[in-house]
Design a protein around this motif. Structure first.
Motif, PDB file in Angstrom:
ATOM      1  N   TRP A 107      25.866  22.335  82.971  1.00 21.40           N
ATOM      2  CA  TRP A 107      27.192  21.737  83.124  1.00 21.40           C
ATOM      3  C   TRP A 107      27.026  20.326  83.681  1.00 21.40           C
ATOM      4  CZ3 TRP A 107      31.408  24.411  81.410  1.00 21.40           C
ATOM      5  CH2 TRP A 107      31.253  25.783  81.219  1.00 21.40           C
ATOM      6  N   HIS A 108      27.872  19.419  83.216  1.00 24.75           N
ATOM      7  CA  HIS A 108      27.847  18.054  83.732  1.00 24.75           C
ATOM      8  C   HIS A 108      28.848  17.900  84.868  1.00 24.75           C
ATOM      9  CE1 HIS A 108      26.044  16.217  79.801  1.00 24.75           C
ATOM     10  NE2 HIS A 108      25.170  16.883  80.526  1.00 24.75           N
ATOM     11  N   VAL A 109      28.406  17.265  85.931  1.00 18.66           N
ATOM     12  CA  VAL A 109      29.255  17.088  87.114  1.00 18.66           C
ATOM     13  C   VAL A 109      30.409  16.133  86.800  1.00 18.66           C
ATOM     14  CG1 VAL A 109      29.326  16.278  89.496  1.00 18.66           C
ATOM     15  CG2 VAL A 109      27.292  17.473  88.643  1.00 18.66           C
ATOM     16  N   PRO A 110      31.646  16.506  87.119  1.00 15.63           N
ATOM     17  CA  PRO A 110      32.772  15.589  86.936  1.00 15.63           C
ATOM     18  C   PRO A 110      32.497  14.234  87.586  1.00 15.63           C
ATOM     19  CG  PRO A 110      33.601  17.777  87.387  1.00 15.63           C
ATOM     20  CD  PRO A 110      32.097  17.843  87.573  1.00 15.63           C
ATOM     21  N   SER A 111      32.608  13.197  86.783  1.00 14.87           N
ATOM     22  CA  SER A 111      32.256  11.845  87.238  1.00 14.87           C
ATOM     23  C   SER A 111      33.276  10.851  86.698  1.00 14.87           C
ATOM     24  CB  SER A 111      30.852  11.457  86.733  1.00 14.87           C
ATOM     25  OG  SER A 111      29.872  12.383  87.170  1.00 14.87           O
ATOM     26  N   ASN A 112      33.432   9.750  87.405  1.00 15.18           N
ATOM     27  CA  ASN A 112      34.365   8.703  87.000  1.00 15.18           C
ATOM     28  C   ASN A 112      33.873   7.961  85.767  1.00 15.18           C
ATOM     29  OD1 ASN A 112      36.600   8.434  89.145  1.00 15.18           O
ATOM     30  ND2 ASN A 112      34.744   8.655  90.384  1.00 15.18           N
ATOM     31  N   PRO A 113      34.774   7.244  85.076  1.00 14.59           N
ATOM     32  CA  PRO A 113      34.343   6.438  83.929  1.00 14.59           C
ATOM     33  C   PRO A 113      33.245   5.451  84.330  1.00 14.59           C
ATOM     34  CG  PRO A 113      36.736   6.600  83.986  1.00 14.59           C
ATOM     35  CD  PRO A 113      36.232   7.192  85.280  1.00 14.59           C
ATOM     36  N   PRO A 114      32.342   5.131  83.407  1.00 11.74           N
ATOM     37  CA  PRO A 114      31.234   4.229  83.727  1.00 11.74           C
ATOM     38  C   PRO A 114      31.724   2.839  84.145  1.00 11.74           C
ATOM     39  CG  PRO A 114      30.882   5.345  81.617  1.00 11.74           C
ATOM     40  CD  PRO A 114      32.291   5.623  82.027  1.00 11.74           C
ATOM     41  N   VAL A 115      30.943   2.225  85.007  1.00  7.79           N
ATOM     42  CA  VAL A 115      31.140   0.820  85.374  1.00  7.79           C
ATOM     43  C   VAL A 115      29.780   0.136  85.324  1.00  7.79           C
ATOM     44  CG1 VAL A 115      33.134   1.286  86.876  1.00  7.79           C
ATOM     45  CG2 VAL A 115      30.826   1.251  87.843  1.00  7.79           C
ATOM     46  N   THR A 116      29.763  -1.177  85.257  1.00  6.83           N
ATOM     47  CA  THR A 116      28.483  -1.880  85.268  1.00  6.83           C
ATOM     48  C   THR A 116      27.886  -1.861  86.673  1.00  6.83           C
ATOM     49  OG1 THR A 116      29.428  -4.042  85.820  1.00  6.83           O
ATOM     50  CG2 THR A 116      29.355  -3.432  83.479  1.00  6.83           C
ATOM     51  N   GLN A 117      26.594  -2.109  86.747  1.00  9.88           N
ATOM     52  CA  GLN A 117      25.967  -2.179  88.062  1.00  9.88           C
ATOM     53  C   GLN A 117      26.579  -3.308  88.896  1.00  9.88           C
ATOM     54  OE1 GLN A 117      21.658  -0.932  88.403  1.00  9.88           O
ATOM     55  NE2 GLN A 117      21.574  -1.964  86.425  1.00  9.88           N
ATOM     56  N   ARG A 118      26.856  -4.420  88.249  1.00  9.19           N
ATOM     57  CA  ARG A 118      27.463  -5.536  88.982  1.00  9.19           C
ATOM     58  C   ARG A 118      28.824  -5.129  89.539  1.00  9.19           C
ATOM     59  NH1 ARG A 118      27.312  -9.187  85.215  1.00  9.19           N
ATOM     60  NH2 ARG A 118      25.483 -10.324  85.988  1.00  9.19           N
ATOM     61  N   GLN A 119      29.613  -4.434  88.727  1.00 12.29           N
ATOM     62  CA  GLN A 119      30.937  -4.021  89.181  1.00 12.29           C
ATOM     63  C   GLN A 119      30.845  -2.982  90.281  1.00 12.29           C
ATOM     64  OE1 GLN A 119      33.868  -5.509  87.916  1.00 12.29           O
ATOM     65  NE2 GLN A 119      34.614  -4.585  89.825  1.00 12.29           N
ATOM     66  N   ALA A 120      29.860  -2.084  90.186  1.00 11.18           N
ATOM     67  CA  ALA A 120      29.702  -1.055  91.215  1.00 11.18           C
ATOM     68  C   ALA A 120      29.418  -1.689  92.574  1.00 11.18           C
ATOM     69  CB  ALA A 120      28.583  -0.106  90.828  1.00 11.18           C
ATOM     70  N   VAL A 121      28.537  -2.678  92.605  1.00  9.47           N
ATOM     71  CA  VAL A 121      28.237  -3.366  93.866  1.00  9.47           C
ATOM     72  C   VAL A 121      29.477  -4.093  94.375  1.00  9.47           C
ATOM     73  CG1 VAL A 121      26.867  -5.181  94.953  1.00  9.47           C
ATOM     74  CG2 VAL A 121      25.786  -3.606  93.351  1.00  9.47           C
ATOM     75  N   THR A 122      30.164  -4.792  93.479  1.00  5.40           N
ATOM     76  CA  THR A 122      31.370  -5.538  93.856  1.00  5.40           C
ATOM     77  C   THR A 122      32.445  -4.607  94.392  1.00  5.40           C
ATOM     78  OG1 THR A 122      30.913  -7.250  92.211  1.00  5.40           O
ATOM     79  CG2 THR A 122      33.180  -7.071  92.987  1.00  5.40           C
ATOM     80  N   ASP A 123      32.651  -3.470  93.719  1.00  5.35           N
ATOM     81  CA  ASP A 123      33.675  -2.524  94.145  1.00  5.35           C
ATOM     82  C   ASP A 123      33.324  -1.892  95.493  1.00  5.35           C
ATOM     83  OD1 ASP A 123      35.036  -3.042  91.825  1.00  5.35           O
ATOM     84  OD2 ASP A 123      34.501  -1.164  90.828  1.00  5.35           O
ATOM     85  N   ALA A 124      32.046  -1.583  95.699  1.00  2.18           N
ATOM     86  CA  ALA A 124      31.633  -0.979  96.963  1.00  2.18           C
ATOM     87  C   ALA A 124      31.844  -1.947  98.124  1.00  2.18           C
ATOM     88  CB  ALA A 124      30.173  -0.546  96.890  1.00  2.18           C
ATOM     89  N   LEU A 125      31.523  -3.207  97.907  1.00  2.00           N
ATOM     90  CA  LEU A 125      31.743  -4.207  98.956  1.00  2.00           C
ATOM     91  C   LEU A 125      33.235  -4.394  99.228  1.00  2.00           C
ATOM     92  CD1 LEU A 125      29.086  -6.888  97.936  1.00  2.00           C
ATOM     93  CD2 LEU A 125      28.997  -5.341  99.896  1.00  2.00           C
ATOM     94  N   ALA A 126      34.021  -4.444  98.168  1.00  2.00           N
ATOM     95  CA  ALA A 126      35.468  -4.631  98.337  1.00  2.00           C
ATOM     96  C   ALA A 126      36.087  -3.463  99.104  1.00  2.00           C
ATOM     97  CB  ALA A 126      36.131  -4.777  96.970  1.00  2.00           C
ATOM     98  N   ALA A 127      35.511  -2.266  98.930  1.00  2.00           N
ATOM     99  CA  ALA A 127      36.050  -1.072  99.596  1.00  2.00           C
ATOM    100  C   ALA A 127      35.932  -1.154 101.106  1.00  2.00           C
ATOM    101  CB  ALA A 127      35.337   0.173  99.085  1.00  2.00           C
ATOM    102  N   VAL A 128      35.016  -1.993 101.602  1.00  2.00           N
ATOM    103  CA  VAL A 128      34.869  -2.172 103.047  1.00  2.00           C
ATOM    104  C   VAL A 128      35.217  -3.604 103.455  1.00  2.00           C
ATOM    105  CG1 VAL A 128      33.237  -0.295 103.445  1.00  2.00           C
ATOM    106  CG2 VAL A 128      32.366  -2.532 102.724  1.00  2.00           C
ATOM    107  N   GLY A 129      36.000  -4.273 102.591  1.00  2.00           N
ATOM    108  CA  GLY A 129      36.544  -5.578 102.941  1.00  2.00           C
ATOM    109  C   GLY A 129      35.577  -6.738 102.870  1.00  2.00           C
TER     110      GLY A 129
END
Length: 305
Positions: A217-239
């Motif tokens: 079974w595949h683990v429920p996961s969010n739609p794909p994002v680029t590595q650049r976007q993942a880093v940007t989103d993670a930083l934005a999540a902590v301001g």
């Protein structure tokens, strides 16, 4: 009340034990050191899980054995995993326990299009073939009626407790200091990230559902994002503001591998980062009623940790 043995206390093992304990289940966590996870109501044992006699003795009566092991030295998988996997399989059979395996996507090898559970295990690299063989052995035992086995597979881990074991979390300490970071492969291709809390929820649900056994079974996961976007989103999540995310490819990757054994090992898997790498988790979401942790929360937990 069922009795659960969780082998491994890393990010996934910790979440599995916490989930089961919160549900009032009887939980034992087995690690080589026997270290305390700090979870209320959870027992801890020190045991070499590659020794089935020792593991069975430490386990006592067990209804479900969860393989949440994650050998710390990524460069020694070929040495560590075969005896460990054989022991866990043997132990589950001796104990009469359901065998629930935390897998990954390595067995599929390079793919075109979204990954579904119907894909063959066709890995070409040694780590992928190793993980494919582990599941093949468990599935053969299941089909022979020796035990009940199930495997859940997620993409690259994010969320709490992942640390250096995650491609995203590995670079966030530097990124949070405002430094540019380098990530293997292209940083502009969509890629699935899986929260370890969703891995735990899926593993526990699959283990508890006899009709779900005997397959992946595949683990429920969010739609794909680029590595650049993942880093940007993670930083934005902590301001925090975005940083430059460089691609480690070609000669740059070759040079980095001279200095880093980990990078040398990851070079065989760079296909995962050179083109779209998306996980289809529709089947598990429908079967178990599990939705992925919302992406903003995944990012917040990953960056905060």
């Amino acid at each position: 009340m069922a009795r659960h043995l969780v082998v491994g206390a890393g990010a996934v093992g910790h979440q599995v034990a916490a989930l089961l304990a919160a549900a009032g289940e009887e939980v034992t966590v087995a690690t080589r050191s026997g270290r305390d996870t700090g979870l209320t109501g959870v027992q801890h044992v020190a045991v070499d899980a590659a020794d089935p006699d020792a593991l069975c003795a430490a386990a006592g009566e067990t209804d479900v054995l969860y393989n949440c092991a994650n050998p710390a030295d990524y460069t020694r998988w070929d040495e560590i995993w075969p005896p460990l996997a054989a022991s866990l399989l043997t132990s589950a059979e001796r104990l009469g326990a359901t065998y629930a395996i935390t897998g990954n996507l390595y067995p599929y090898g390079p793919v075109d299009g979204p990954m579904t559970e119907g894909l063959p295990d066709a890995a070409t690299d040694h780590k992928g073939r190793l993980r494919a063989r582990m599941w093949a052995d468990a599935l053969a035992a299941h089909r022979a009626g020796r035990l009940r086995a199930v495997e859940v597979r997620g993409s690259d881990y994010a969320g709490p407790g992942v640390g250096d074991n995650g491609h995203l979390s590995r670079v966030l300490p530097a990124a949070r200091r405002g430094r540019a970071v380098g990530m293997i492969g292209r940083v502009d291709q969509p890629h699935t990230f899986t929260d370890v809390r969703d891995v735990a929820r899926t593993l526990v649900a699959a283990a508890a559902d006899p009709d779900a056994h005997g397959r992946v079974w595949h683990v429920p996961s969010n739609p794909p994002v680029t590595q650049r976007q993942a880093v940007t989103d993670a930083l934005a999540a902590v301001g925090q503001d975005p940083v430059k995310v460089r691609a480690l490819r070609g000669p740059v990757l070759a040079v980095a591998s001279w200095f880093s054994p980990l990078v040398r090992e990851l070079r065989d898997l760079r296909y995962q980062w050179e083109r779209p790498y998306g996980l289809d988790s529709t089947a598990a979401q429908e079967r178990f009623g599990i939705a992925p942790t919302p992406w903003p929360e995944v990012c917040r937990a990953t960056a905060a940790d």
